[in-house]
Design a protein around this motif. Structure first.
Motif, PDB file in Angstrom:
ATOM      1  N   ARG A  47       0.847  -1.194   0.000  1.00 17.91           N
ATOM      2  CA  ARG A  47       0.000   0.000   0.000  1.00 17.91           C
ATOM      3  C   ARG A  47       0.878   1.238   0.000  1.00 17.91           C
ATOM      4  N   ASN A  48       0.482   2.199  -0.829  1.00 18.97           N
ATOM      5  CA  ASN A  48       1.262   3.431  -0.869  1.00 18.97           C
ATOM      6  C   ASN A  48       0.352   4.618  -1.183  1.00 18.97           C
ATOM      7  N   GLY A  49      -0.505   4.948  -0.270  1.00 20.38           N
ATOM      8  CA  GLY A  49      -1.334   6.134  -0.420  1.00 20.38           C
ATOM      9  C   GLY A  49      -2.658   5.891  -1.113  1.00 20.38           C
ATOM     10  N   VAL A  50      -3.343   7.008  -1.376  1.00 21.84           N
ATOM     11  CA  VAL A  50      -4.675   7.009  -1.973  1.00 21.84           C
ATOM     12  C   VAL A  50      -4.705   8.090  -3.036  1.00 21.84           C
ATOM     13  N   ILE A  51      -5.389   7.816  -4.146  1.00 23.11           N
ATOM     14  CA  ILE A  51      -5.585   8.816  -5.215  1.00 23.11           C
ATOM     15  C   ILE A  51      -7.067   9.178  -5.254  1.00 23.11           C
ATOM     16  N   ASN A  52      -7.356  10.460  -5.373  1.00 25.07           N
ATOM     17  CA  ASN A  52      -8.729  10.970  -5.440  1.00 25.07           C
ATOM     18  C   ASN A  52      -8.960  11.529  -6.842  1.00 25.07           C
ATOM     19  N   ILE A  53      -9.993  11.026  -7.503  1.00 20.72           N
ATOM     20  CA  ILE A  53     -10.295  11.458  -8.867  1.00 20.72           C
ATOM     21  C   ILE A  53     -11.797  11.641  -9.028  1.00 20.72           C
ATOM     22  N   SER A  54     -12.169  12.313 -10.105  1.00 21.16           N
ATOM     23  CA  SER A  54     -13.568  12.317 -10.528  1.00 21.16           C
ATOM     24  C   SER A  54     -13.587  11.884 -11.984  1.00 21.16           C
ATOM     25  N   VAL A  55     -14.647  11.169 -12.363  1.00 20.95           N
ATOM     26  CA  VAL A  55     -14.746  10.597 -13.705  1.00 20.95           C
ATOM     27  C   VAL A  55     -16.115  10.922 -14.282  1.00 20.95           C
ATOM     28  N   ARG A  56     -16.112  11.289 -15.558  1.00 24.21           N
ATOM     29  CA  ARG A  56     -17.359  11.510 -16.291  1.00 24.21           C
ATOM     30  C   ARG A  56     -17.164  10.960 -17.699  1.00 24.21           C
ATOM     31  N   VAL A  57     -18.134  10.167 -18.161  1.00 21.29           N
ATOM     32  CA  VAL A  57     -18.111   9.670 -19.532  1.00 21.29           C
ATOM     33  C   VAL A  57     -18.784  10.714 -20.396  1.00 21.29           C
ATOM     34  N   LYS A  58     -18.070  11.195 -21.404  1.00 20.99           N
ATOM     35  CA  LYS A  58     -18.641  12.202 -22.289  1.00 20.99           C
ATOM     36  C   LYS A  58     -19.522  11.492 -23.306  1.00 20.99           C
ATOM     37  N   VAL A  59     -20.811  11.782 -23.264  1.00 21.10           N
ATOM     38  CA  VAL A  59     -21.779  11.170 -24.163  1.00 21.10           C
ATOM     39  C   VAL A  59     -21.958  12.090 -25.358  1.00 21.10           C
ATOM     40  N   PRO A  60     -21.820  11.561 -26.590  1.00 23.49           N
ATOM     41  CA  PRO A  60     -22.016  12.418 -27.758  1.00 23.49           C
ATOM     42  C   PRO A  60     -23.464  12.882 -27.845  1.00 23.49           C
ATOM     43  N   GLU A  61     -23.647  14.111 -28.316  1.00 21.53           N
ATOM     44  CA  GLU A  61     -25.003  14.632 -28.466  1.00 21.53           C
ATOM     45  C   GLU A  61     -25.707  13.876 -29.566  1.00 21.53           C
TER      46      GLU A  61
END
Length: 177
Positions: A121-135
């Motif tokens: 174990r070596n720390g934690v990563i914080n991210i946000s994710v969004r799938v870009k949906v084509p119009e």
């Protein structure tokens, strides 16, 4: 074919190198397991030390058959301008933000454990994710005159009716009333 995934690398926590706190010069690479491209790279955070913060948005093309997105935190080495050491890696299943009960374009805030090259174990990563949906194209488009119907065909005789989500336990529920 691929889908576009927008990953915002927010921060990391408790990063170490040889069981000692980091002093800085960390950056993050993001790529998918099934992609042939190098992925995306954030800018270097030289001030955060063991608790770096990037708050940087990167865009990654993820093939439809991909199963994971790999996020790797690296530290620049002082001996070379192009050299880097891997601090930790997190493999994020695509199923954590695609599928399920929320729309694909929903923003997901995720935190993952980082693992170093020795599987520690070596720390934690914080991210946000969004799938870009084509119009979608307008309704008057001739390219798709009918709307898609989801469900299971009722009969194999060319019927256009569909069954949509009757729970299997419903009949047992009615019998017990």
């Amino acid at each position: 074919m691929s889908r576009t995934v927008e990953v915002t690398v927010l921060s990391a926590e408790n990063l170490q190198m040889n069981k000692k706190p980091l002093r800085g010069n960390t950056f993050v690479t993001v790529h998918s397991d099934a992609s042939t491209d190098a992925g995306a790279v954030t800018k270097v955070d030289s001030e955060g030390g063991s608790y770096p913060s990037w708050n940087e948005k990167v865009v990654v093309n993820v093939p439809l058959h991909a199963r994971f997105i790999t996020v790797e935190v690296k530290s620049k080495t002082s001996s070379s301008s192009t050299g880097s050491n891997s601090i930790g890696v997190a493999r994020i299943p695509i199923s954590d933000f695609i599928g399920g009960y929320v729309p694909e374009n929903q923003l997901h805030f995720l935190s993952y454990r980082l693992w170093d090259g020795n599987v520690r174990r070596n720390g934690v990563i914080n991210i946000s994710v969004r799938v870009k949906v084509p119009e979608r194209s307008s309704c008057s488009s001739n390219s798709m005159p009918f709307s898609a119907v989801t469900g299971v065909p009722v009969a194999g005789n060319g019927s256009t009716g569909v069954v949509t989500g009757f729970p299997a336990l419903w009949l047992n529920y009615q019998r017990n009333l």
